[in-house]
Design a protein around this motif. Sequence first.
Motif, PDB file in Angstrom:
ATOM      1  N   ILE A  81    -113.006  41.886  50.707  1.00 14.46           N
ATOM      2  CA  ILE A  81    -114.113  40.965  50.442  1.00 14.46           C
ATOM      3  C   ILE A  81    -113.720  39.552  50.835  1.00 14.46           C
ATOM      4  CG2 ILE A  81    -115.284  39.765  48.523  1.00 14.46           C
ATOM      5  CD1 ILE A  81    -115.825  42.424  47.259  1.00 14.46           C
ATOM      6  N   ILE A  83    -124.906  32.599  52.319  1.00 13.15           N
ATOM      7  CA  ILE A  83    -123.458  32.518  52.191  1.00 13.15           C
ATOM      8  C   ILE A  83    -123.071  32.145  50.766  1.00 13.15           C
ATOM      9  CG2 ILE A  83    -123.009  30.077  52.819  1.00 13.15           C
ATOM     10  CD1 ILE A  83    -120.788  31.322  54.728  1.00 13.15           C
ATOM     11  N   GLU A  88    -123.243  35.419  48.955  1.00 15.74           N
ATOM     12  CA  GLU A  88    -122.091  36.240  49.339  1.00 15.74           C
ATOM     13  C   GLU A  88    -120.850  35.818  48.557  1.00 15.74           C
ATOM     14  OE1 GLU A  88    -119.736  37.380  53.486  1.00 15.74           O
ATOM     15  OE2 GLU A  88    -120.605  35.394  53.255  1.00 15.74           O
ATOM     16  N   GLU A  89    -120.709  34.517  48.249  1.00 17.78           N
ATOM     17  CA  GLU A  89    -119.501  33.982  47.622  1.00 17.78           C
ATOM     18  C   GLU A  89    -119.430  34.200  46.121  1.00 17.78           C
ATOM     19  OE1 GLU A  89    -118.836  30.173  50.675  1.00 17.78           O
ATOM     20  OE2 GLU A  89    -120.011  29.957  48.820  1.00 17.78           O
ATOM     21  N   HIS A 100    -125.403  40.761  51.134  1.00 22.05           N
ATOM     22  CA  HIS A 100    -125.446  39.347  51.519  1.00 22.05           C
ATOM     23  C   HIS A 100    -124.539  39.073  52.720  1.00 22.05           C
ATOM     24  CE1 HIS A 100    -127.974  38.520  48.140  1.00 22.05           C
ATOM     25  NE2 HIS A 100    -127.098  39.066  47.319  1.00 22.05           N
ATOM     26  N   HIS A 101    -123.427  39.778  52.809  1.00 28.45           N
ATOM     27  CA  HIS A 101    -122.544  39.611  53.965  1.00 28.45           C
ATOM     28  C   HIS A 101    -123.257  40.015  55.253  1.00 28.45           C
ATOM     29  CE1 HIS A 101    -119.062  39.759  56.545  1.00 28.45           C
ATOM     30  NE2 HIS A 101    -119.170  41.073  56.701  1.00 28.45           N
ATOM     31  N   ARG A 102    -123.974  41.128  55.216  1.00 32.57           N
ATOM     32  CA  ARG A 102    -124.690  41.583  56.424  1.00 32.57           C
ATOM     33  C   ARG A 102    -125.812  40.610  56.785  1.00 32.57           C
ATOM     34  NH1 ARG A 102    -124.455  47.657  54.000  1.00 32.57           N
ATOM     35  NH2 ARG A 102    -122.500  48.307  55.000  1.00 32.57           N
ATOM     36  N   ARG A 155    -124.122  37.742  58.562  1.00 29.06           N
ATOM     37  CA  ARG A 155    -123.741  38.099  59.935  1.00 29.06           C
ATOM     38  C   ARG A 155    -124.972  38.197  60.851  1.00 29.06           C
ATOM     39  NH1 ARG A 155    -118.294  39.833  60.524  1.00 29.06           N
ATOM     40  NH2 ARG A 155    -117.173  38.476  59.055  1.00 29.06           N
ATOM     41  N   ASP A 207    -116.473  34.254  57.272  1.00 26.94           N
ATOM     42  CA  ASP A 207    -117.827  33.708  57.281  1.00 26.94           C
ATOM     43  C   ASP A 207    -117.832  32.216  56.948  1.00 26.94           C
ATOM     44  OD1 ASP A 207    -118.730  36.188  57.945  1.00 26.94           O
ATOM     45  OD2 ASP A 207    -119.516  36.689  55.958  1.00 26.94           O
ATOM     46  N   PHE A 227    -122.344  42.739  47.520  1.00 25.67           N
ATOM     47  CA  PHE A 227    -121.600  41.892  48.448  1.00 25.67           C
ATOM     48  C   PHE A 227    -121.980  42.216  49.887  1.00 25.67           C
ATOM     49  CE2 PHE A 227    -118.170  41.444  51.493  1.00 25.67           C
ATOM     50  CZ  PHE A 227    -117.986  40.066  51.449  1.00 25.67           C
ATOM     51  N   ASN A 261    -113.539  38.842  54.551  1.00 25.12           N
ATOM     52  CA  ASN A 261    -114.865  38.609  55.124  1.00 25.12           C
ATOM     53  C   ASN A 261    -115.436  37.253  54.721  1.00 25.12           C
ATOM     54  OD1 ASN A 261    -115.844  41.034  56.704  1.00 25.12           O
ATOM     55  ND2 ASN A 261    -115.190  42.063  54.835  1.00 25.12           N
ATOM     56  N   ILE A 262    -115.243  36.873  53.450  1.00 31.00           N
ATOM     57  CA  ILE A 262    -115.727  35.569  53.001  1.00 31.00           C
ATOM     58  C   ILE A 262    -115.058  34.454  53.797  1.00 31.00           C
ATOM     59  CG2 ILE A 262    -115.635  33.917  51.083  1.00 31.00           C
ATOM     60  CD1 ILE A 262    -116.239  36.212  49.187  1.00 31.00           C
TER      61      ILE A 262
END
Length: 509
Positions: A411, A441, A444-445, A469-471, A474, A418, A466, A414-415
Motif C-alpha cells: 500500500i 489521492i 487513497e491516503e 481510490h488508487h485505481r 491512476r 502516487d 484502498f 503505491n501511495i
Amino acid sequence: MGSRFVLVLHSHLPYVLGKGRWPFGEEWLHEVVLETYLPLLEGLECLAHDDIPAPIAIGLTPILMEQLKSPDFVTKFRTWTDAKRAALEEDVSRLPDTPEVRELNIFYRDELERRRSQFDALGGDVVGAFASLQERGRLEVMTSCATHGYMPLFGNDESRRLQIRTGAAAYQHWMGRRPNGFWLPECGYIPGVERLLAEEGLRYFIADAAAFDTGPGQEYNNGHIPVATSAEAPWKPWDIGAGVAVFLRNPATSQRVWSRDLGYPGDGVYREFHKRCEGSGWQYWRITSKQTDLGSKELYRPAEARARTREDAADFASLLRDMATAHEQAVGDPGVIVTAYDTELFGHWWYEGPTWIVDMLRSLADQASVTATAPMDILNSRILPPGKLRESSWGAGGGHNNWMNPETAWIWDNIHDDQRHFIDLLPQLHGQTGDMLLREILLEESSDWSFLITTGQARTYGTSRFLEHHRKVRALFAAVDGTGQLPASQTELDDPVFKYVHLNDVRRA
C-alpha cells in the motif's frame, strides 16, 4: 488556582457513505451516530442547561464531517432507524417471553424513539449541533487531516501540507471559523510537522506522553530545553516550536478507561458488545464477567448499569483529585491533566460511556481542586516551556507497525509513487481535473485502509477500498498524461466529498 483537567475526544470514521452497508460500510456510520454522537450531544446540552462548567475538546475529522453533512446520510439514517424499530418489534417473538425481556425491549424502543426525535429536531445536522455548543463556549472542536492520513509515513511535506490545508478548509466551511486545535491521525508525529500546522494558524495538538523526548537538555530557539522525566512531562503543555503547543495524554487516566483488566467498561453489569440478537442486532445481555462465554451471558439490567455509571464517574473524579493533590505536593505547582479517547468508545463500544462522561463532569464540578478546562483557555493563560517530541504514534511501541508491515508495505509503495507523480504534475493541474485528483489521492491516503488490514477487522474491505481510490488516481493520471484534460466518461471516478475545496487554493503558493 487548582489543577486543570482537559478531556479530549477524537471522532473519526473513514469514508463509508455509499461504500457498502453491512457488515462493513454505512452501518458503522449509522451506529456511531445513534449510539455515540446523539447521546453525547444530549448529555452536553444537559450540562449546558444546568449551567455546569464542563468544557471539553472534541475532534471531528473532515471526512467524518463530510459524511454527516451529506443529505444522503440524513435520508439513509432515517431509513435505517425505521428498520431498527421494526427489528425491535420482531424481537418480541425471537426472545424468551419473560417480563425482563419485554421490559428491556420496551426500554430500547423508548430510547430509539428519543434518539430519532432528537435527530429530527436537529434537522439531521449533527455537525451543526457540535458547532452550536462551540459557539456557546461549551466545547472546542478540533480538526484533523482531511482523510486521516498517517503523516509520518508520507513521502514528502507537500502531501502532508495538502492533508492539513484541506482539513483546515473543511473545518472553516462547516464551522464558520478557523480551527485552533488539530488531532494528528493515530497521534502520528514526525519532527517538523509543527511548521505545517503553524502555516494554517493551528495552535495545538495532542500526543502520547511517551512521545516526549526526555534526553539531555538541548538548545532551542536561543533557549535551553530542560530535562523532564517521563512522569513530569504530561503535567503541562509544551511549546515545540513555530508557536505550536502539544498536550500530552496522561497514562494513568487513559488506563482507567482503556485497560482491558482495569478499565470501567469491563465491569460485569455493563452491556455486552459482542452478543447480539440474531436477526435484529440488538444487544440484550450484560458482560456478566470477563470469563463468561457469550452463550452464558445474563440479561442486561439498565438500572444496575446506571447506578454503576455514577459510581465509576465519581471514582474517576476522585482519581483526578488524588493525582492533582499528589502532584502539587510534590512540585508545588498545580498541573494540567489531559485524557484523550476515541469518541466512539463511548456509546458504541461502551454503551454507558456518554452517561459516564456527563456524570464525571458533574462530579468534577462539585469540587474546586480540579477544573475542567478547554485547551485554548490554558494556552491563553500561561507561557509554555520549550519541549521536543520524538517521532512516534499511539501504535505498538510508539512505532508505525500498525500501518506499515509486511501485509501493508505494498500500500505504501503505491501511495509513495502516487504522491511523487501528483507533486510532479502540480504545476500543470488546474480546474476540475486537479480538484478530482486532490480528492482521490486524499482518500487513497486514509490510514484506515492499512489499519483494517493489519488488525484483520475487515481485511478484505480495507484492501478493496484502498484499491478503489488508487485505481481512480491512476485513471486520472492517465487522463492527464495522455490528453491533458479529463474525458467526459471519467467524471464517474469522482467521489462527492470536499467539493468546495479547490487544488489552486490549497497547493503551496
